[in-house]
Write a protein that holds these residues in place. Structure first.
Motif, PDB file in Angstrom:
ATOM      1  N   TYR A 136       0.726  -1.356  -0.006  1.00  0.00           N
ATOM      2  CA  TYR A 136       0.104  -0.005   0.079  1.00  0.00           C
ATOM      3  C   TYR A 136       0.819   1.356  -0.197  1.00  0.00           C
ATOM      4  N   PRO A 137       1.911   1.380   0.787  1.00  0.00           N
ATOM      5  CA  PRO A 137       2.793   2.641   0.975  1.00  0.00           C
ATOM      6  C   PRO A 137       3.343   2.949  -0.395  1.00  0.00           C
ATOM      7  N   ARG A 138       3.821   1.704  -0.926  1.00  0.00           N
ATOM      8  CA  ARG A 138       4.547   2.043  -2.566  1.00  0.00           C
ATOM      9  C   ARG A 138       3.522   2.271  -3.586  1.00  0.00           C
ATOM     10  N   ALA A 139       2.318   1.906  -3.561  1.00  0.00           N
ATOM     11  CA  ALA A 139       1.395   2.013  -4.413  1.00  0.00           C
ATOM     12  C   ALA A 139       1.125   3.663  -4.347  1.00  0.00           C
ATOM     13  N   ARG A 140       0.729   4.025  -2.896  1.00  0.00           N
ATOM     14  CA  ARG A 140       0.456   5.425  -2.876  1.00  0.00           C
ATOM     15  C   ARG A 140       1.595   6.372  -3.491  1.00  0.00           C
ATOM     16  N   GLU A 141       2.773   5.983  -3.213  1.00  0.00           N
ATOM     17  CA  GLU A 141       4.024   7.000  -3.626  1.00  0.00           C
ATOM     18  C   GLU A 141       4.009   6.904  -5.222  1.00  0.00           C
ATOM     19  N   ARG A 142       3.699   5.581  -5.843  1.00  0.00           N
ATOM     20  CA  ARG A 142       3.815   5.678  -7.249  1.00  0.00           C
ATOM     21  C   ARG A 142       2.692   6.574  -7.933  1.00  0.00           C
ATOM     22  N   ILE A 143       1.602   6.184  -7.346  1.00  0.00           N
ATOM     23  CA  ILE A 143       0.599   7.254  -7.802  1.00  0.00           C
ATOM     24  C   ILE A 143       0.825   8.783  -7.649  1.00  0.00           C
ATOM     25  N   GLU A 144       1.463   9.308  -6.500  1.00  0.00           N
ATOM     26  CA  GLU A 144       1.875  10.644  -6.439  1.00  0.00           C
ATOM     27  C   GLU A 144       2.933  11.158  -7.464  1.00  0.00           C
ATOM     28  N   ARG A 145       3.730  10.067  -7.750  1.00  0.00           N
ATOM     29  CA  ARG A 145       5.052  10.388  -8.830  1.00  0.00           C
ATOM     30  C   ARG A 145       4.109  10.507 -10.236  1.00  0.00           C
ATOM     31  N   LEU A 146       3.166   9.529 -10.285  1.00  0.00           N
ATOM     32  CA  LEU A 146       2.463   9.653 -11.646  1.00  0.00           C
ATOM     33  C   LEU A 146       1.890  11.100 -11.929  1.00  0.00           C
ATOM     34  N   ARG A 147       1.272  11.533 -10.684  1.00  0.00           N
ATOM     35  CA  ARG A 147       0.373  12.830 -10.769  1.00  0.00           C
ATOM     36  C   ARG A 147       1.522  14.055 -10.951  1.00  0.00           C
ATOM     37  N   SER A 148       2.703  13.990 -10.130  1.00  0.00           N
ATOM     38  CA  SER A 148       3.662  15.044 -10.150  1.00  0.00           C
ATOM     39  C   SER A 148       4.391  15.025 -11.367  1.00  0.00           C
ATOM     40  N   ASP A 149       5.178  13.913 -11.909  1.00  0.00           N
ATOM     41  CA  ASP A 149       5.888  13.845 -12.928  1.00  0.00           C
ATOM     42  C   ASP A 149       5.471  13.925 -14.450  1.00  0.00           C
ATOM     43  N   THR A 150       4.279  13.307 -14.504  1.00  0.00           N
ATOM     44  CA  THR A 150       3.556  13.166 -15.871  1.00  0.00           C
ATOM     45  C   THR A 150       2.407  14.144 -15.908  1.00  0.00           C
ATOM     46  N   GLY A 151       1.819  14.645 -14.916  1.00  0.00           N
ATOM     47  CA  GLY A 151       0.712  15.617 -14.895  1.00  0.00           C
ATOM     48  C   GLY A 151      -0.631  14.881 -14.919  1.00  0.00           C
ATOM     49  N   ALA A 152      -0.483  13.405 -14.835  1.00  0.00           N
ATOM     50  CA  ALA A 152      -1.749  12.769 -14.904  1.00  0.00           C
ATOM     51  C   ALA A 152      -2.630  13.079 -13.730  1.00  0.00           C
ATOM     52  N   ALA A 153      -3.836  13.368 -14.284  1.00  0.00           N
ATOM     53  CA  ALA A 153      -4.851  13.661 -13.295  1.00  0.00           C
ATOM     54  C   ALA A 153      -5.493  12.243 -12.904  1.00  0.00           C
ATOM     55  N   VAL A 154      -6.258  12.413 -11.497  1.00  0.00           N
ATOM     56  CA  VAL A 154      -6.855  11.256 -10.907  1.00  0.00           C
ATOM     57  C   VAL A 154      -7.904  10.563 -11.972  1.00  0.00           C
ATOM     58  N   PRO A 155      -8.814  11.278 -12.727  1.00  0.00           N
ATOM     59  CA  PRO A 155      -9.579  10.351 -13.415  1.00  0.00           C
ATOM     60  C   PRO A 155      -8.651   9.817 -14.472  1.00  0.00           C
ATOM     61  N   GLN A 156      -7.425  10.309 -15.147  1.00  0.00           N
ATOM     62  CA  GLN A 156      -6.753   9.589 -15.908  1.00  0.00           C
ATOM     63  C   GLN A 156      -6.240   8.317 -15.551  1.00  0.00           C
ATOM     64  N   ILE A 157      -5.673   8.546 -14.057  1.00  0.00           N
ATOM     65  CA  ILE A 157      -5.271   7.242 -13.422  1.00  0.00           C
ATOM     66  C   ILE A 157      -6.149   6.258 -13.312  1.00  0.00           C
ATOM     67  N   MET A 158      -7.416   6.571 -12.947  1.00  0.00           N
ATOM     68  CA  MET A 158      -8.449   5.563 -12.675  1.00  0.00           C
ATOM     69  C   MET A 158      -8.706   4.902 -13.964  1.00  0.00           C
ATOM     70  N   ALA A 159      -8.874   5.827 -14.874  1.00  0.00           N
ATOM     71  CA  ALA A 159      -8.956   5.083 -16.624  1.00  0.00           C
ATOM     72  C   ALA A 159      -7.935   4.070 -16.716  1.00  0.00           C
ATOM     73  N   MET A 160      -6.605   4.471 -16.483  1.00  0.00           N
ATOM     74  CA  MET A 160      -5.600   3.530 -16.752  1.00  0.00           C
ATOM     75  C   MET A 160      -5.534   2.273 -15.940  1.00  0.00           C
ATOM     76  N   LEU A 161      -6.023   2.522 -14.668  1.00  0.00           N
ATOM     77  CA  LEU A 161      -6.128   1.341 -13.804  1.00  0.00           C
ATOM     78  C   LEU A 161      -7.283   0.148 -14.343  1.00  0.00           C
ATOM     79  N   GLY A 162      -8.243   1.112 -14.885  1.00  0.00           N
ATOM     80  CA  GLY A 162      -9.594   0.323 -15.282  1.00  0.00           C
ATOM     81  C   GLY A 162      -9.102  -0.511 -16.377  1.00  0.00           C
ATOM     82  N   THR A 163      -8.161   0.319 -17.421  1.00  0.00           N
ATOM     83  CA  THR A 163      -7.918  -0.454 -18.581  1.00  0.00           C
ATOM     84  C   THR A 163      -7.164  -1.552 -18.267  1.00  0.00           C
ATOM     85  N   GLN A 164      -6.150  -1.387 -17.301  1.00  0.00           N
ATOM     86  CA  GLN A 164      -5.229  -2.470 -16.976  1.00  0.00           C
ATOM     87  C   GLN A 164      -6.290  -3.862 -16.316  1.00  0.00           C
ATOM     88  N   VAL A 165      -6.904  -3.653 -15.539  1.00  0.00           N
ATOM     89  CA  VAL A 165      -7.592  -4.486 -14.785  1.00  0.00           C
ATOM     90  C   VAL A 165      -8.650  -5.410 -15.894  1.00  0.00           C
TER      91      VAL A 165
END
Length: 362
Positions: A246-275
């Motif tokens: 869980y802590p690493r997953a949170r850190e990775r999400i924050e890195r995605l948001r800060s480094d790539t500018g991905a918004a939360v709806p985009q990240i959810m969409a990407m997670l949904g696509t992979q699942v």
């Protein structure tokens, strides 16, 4: 003010929230001057409004514009019996109790939709200059409220684009922005990002800047600019979920948001696509299909993506993957209907996917 084929009551739903937003933006553009259009556009959350307020807004006289646009988000989901679970975020038993109470009230009330049913009678009498849009993430033909309003509404479904439809969308988007992209590059970009049109739109902008105005975007450009970086991040995120890190997953999400500018709806969409890919891979490998069928099922020709997806799918059961997909959908609904803000929705989703009882507790 109304364009050809546009009615006073529009119902837009589907997981492709990029296209839904663009369709609503197109309606706003019909109002004329952008500043006046903004003054005559009202967006309401179903959780925070009433039938009377919506009807009043939809019936108001436009102010220095050709019409008014009223958008109500999340109303269909209120009456979707199959969506009573996490979207309400009150816990399984409490949510089921609330849904049972809603079902009982719908059966006993003269208006089974708690006052919203009157929209069917009111819509034809609203000013023709105005448009009322009900916008939702998901619904089905069996949604009782959708069935109630369909006779007086224009219903549009925004399903995720796949295959040739997705490739054609990429080509049109590049052309609309004044660029060129060959067919192989279009397919490569679609393979890298799936049906996430928000991510694809951002990548198209970057690729056009990289290629410049004088040449067509190539596969090499796609590989250079987008590569598998974001896809690898999502694979790594799923690895964290598998291991319940869980802590690493949170850190990775924050890195995605800060480094790539991905918004939360985009990240959810990407997670949904992979699942969804994991579900398809699990089913396809269980049936021992050919490589070509496996590629079609997963929706990718990338050997890396196929190999990684198949390997990850082996760590899950089908019921667990369905549960994860349901969680992503429910939190996405909660976010888009205003029940949760972006930070809270993302935090709770990752905790849920990692099997953590509450954020911060292993």
């Amino acid at each position: 003010m109304l364009g050809l084929g546009i009615t006073v009551l529009e119902i837009y739903y589907g997981e492709d929230d990029y296209s839904r937003k663009r369709a609503i933006d197109a309606l706003r553009e019909q109002l004329g001057d952008p500043e006046m259009a903004s003054l005559n556009t009202v967006t309401l959350s179903a959780a925070d409004t009433t039938p009377a307020e919506v009807i009043a807004q939809a019936g108001a006289v436009p102010f220095l514009a050709s019409g008014r646009l009223i958008v109500v988000e999340g109303l269909l989901a209120v009456f979707a019996r199959s969506q009573g679970g996490r979207a309400n975020r009150g816990g399984g038993r409490a949510s089921r109790s609330r849904q049972a109470a809603l079902d009982d009230s719908q059966q006993q009330s003269p208006d089974p939709f708690r006052g919203w049913g009157q929209l069917k009678e009111v819509a034809p009498s609203l000013p023709e200059s105005n448009i009322l849009v009900l916008s939702d993430v998901n619904a089905t033909d069996s949604n009782p409220f959708l069935k109630h309003l369909a006779p007086v509404a224009n219903v549009r479904v925004f399903a995720p684009l796949r295959g040739n439809d997705l490739t054609n969308w990429i080509g049109r988007s590049v052309q609309e922005r004044g660029g060129q992209m060959d067919g192989a590059a279009q397919r490569a970009l679609g393979d890298a990002h799936g049906s996430n049109l928000w991510a694809l739109s951002n990548e198209i902008d970057k690729l056009m800047l990289y290629a410049g105005p004088d040449r067509s975007i190539t596969v090499e450009d796609v590989t250079t600019m987008t590569g598998a970086t974001r896809e690898e991040n999502i694979f790594a995120m799923v690895d964290d979920v598998i291991e319940r890190r869980y802590p690493r997953a949170r850190e990775r999400i924050e890195r995605l948001r800060s480094d790539t500018g991905a918004a939360v709806p985009q990240i959810m969409a990407m997670l949904g696509t992979q699942v969804r890919r994991l579900l398809a891979a699990k089913d396809a490998t269980d049936r021992h299909v050919s490589k070509a069928e496996l590629q079609d099922a997963i929706g990718s020709r990338s050997d890396f993506a196929i190999r990684k997806t198949v390997n990850q799918s082996r760590s899950f059961t089908m019921p667990r993957l369905r549960e994860m997909h349901r969680a992503i959908l429910d939190y996405d609904i909660a976010l888009k209907t205003g029940q949760l803000n972006e930070d809270t929705a993302m935090e709770l989703l990752i905790a849920d996917l990692c099997g953590v009882g509450a954020p911060g507790r292993r």
